[in-house]
Design an enzyme around this catalytic site. Sequence first.
Site, mmCIF file in Angstrom:
data_model
loop_
_atom_site.group_PDB
_atom_site.id
_atom_site.type_symbol
_atom_site.label_atom_id
_atom_site.label_comp_id
_atom_site.label_asym_id
_atom_site.label_seq_id
_atom_site.Cartn_x
_atom_site.Cartn_y
_atom_site.Cartn_z
ATOM 1 N N TYR A 1 59.747 -74.988 -31.894
ATOM 2 C CA TYR A 1 58.422 -75.403 -31.430
ATOM 3 C C TYR A 1 57.837 -74.425 -30.411
ATOM 4 C CZ TYR A 1 59.958 -79.996 -33.239
ATOM 5 O OH TYR A 1 60.431 -81.026 -34.010
ATOM 6 N N LYS B 1 66.701 -78.649 -30.603
ATOM 7 C CA LYS B 1 67.264 -78.442 -31.931
ATOM 8 C C LYS B 1 67.583 -76.974 -32.216
ATOM 9 C CE LYS B 1 64.145 -82.109 -33.437
ATOM 10 N NZ LYS B 1 63.117 -81.906 -32.404
ATOM 11 N N HIS C 1 68.399 -78.492 -37.011
ATOM 12 C CA HIS C 1 67.023 -78.833 -37.379
ATOM 13 C C HIS C 1 66.846 -79.121 -38.872
ATOM 14 C CE1 HIS C 1 62.715 -78.177 -35.639
ATOM 15 N NE2 HIS C 1 62.741 -79.205 -36.451
#
Length: 269
Positions: free
Chosen positions: A52, A77, A110
Site C-alpha cells: 500500500y 502484509k 498478502h
Amino acid sequence: MSKLTDTYTLSNGVKIPQLGFGTWQVPASIAQRAVADALKAGYRHIDTAKAYHNEREVGLAIKASGLARSDVFVTTKLPAETKTYEGALKDFESSMQALDLDYVDLYLVHAPWPWAKAGTNYDQENREVWRAMEEIYQSGKAKAIGISNFGVHEMENVFADATVKPMVNQIRYFIGNTEPAVTKFAQDAGLLVEAYSPLATGRLIGNDRIQAIADQYGVTTAQLAIRFCLQNGVLPLPKASHLEHAQNNADVDGFVISDADMALLNSWQ
C-alpha cells in the site's frame, strides 16, 4: 461495549478488535490524517501492507495519537511477489523500519501468488515463505501470523508442513461475494476470516435493493454491509478518507439484522 473494542480471540489467544480500519487505496499523502481520524473515532485496529506504500504514515499516526502501543492492533502484509524464505525475512524487516514499531500484532502473506500471475501454482514457494513467517512469529516481532487471498487448496498446502498454523485468512468478502467454500474451510480449521472491501469498494453504496433493506433498520447501506460481516463471524475492514465516514462505518451496534434478512443477504446474487 462496541465493535471497535469488542474482540475476537485468535487460535493462539491473541485478541483482535472485531472491526478494523483498512488503508488499501489510501495514498500516503492522506494516510496519516486518515489513520489519525480513525483512531480519534475509536478504531483500535489498523490494517496496512507494504504494497500500500503507506506503512510509514500509519506508524506516524499511531505514534502521534498518544495511545499506548498495546492499545492499537496493527496488521501489515508481506508482498504477494515475495516468494522466498530470505525475501520474506527481508521484507518483514523493511516493513518494521517503515512502521517504526517494535512489533506488529498480525503479519499476513498478502496472496498465494504474485498479482501478475494470479491463479498459478506456488505451492513450494508458499511453504518456504511460511517457514519464514513461523520464524518471524517465534521472534515475537509478530504476535500472530496469517494469510490473505488463499483458497482451499493453498490453505491445505500451507497446513501440510506448518508447525504454526495460520490464525487468519483475509479475503475479499461482501454481500454477494462471500466465498462460502473458502470461508467455511478457514473457519472450520480455526482461522478467523477477515473481510477486505466489505463495501465492494463502494459498489454497495447506492444499491437500491440493499438500501431498501437498510431502510428497514434505519441505517446506511455501509452500516448494513458491515453488520452483515460481523453477524457471519467475519471481521470487516472498511476504509474511509474522512472522519465522518469512519464514524458512520463504526456505528453498527444499535441494530441486529434478522435471520430472514441474513439468509437473503447470504444468498445475494
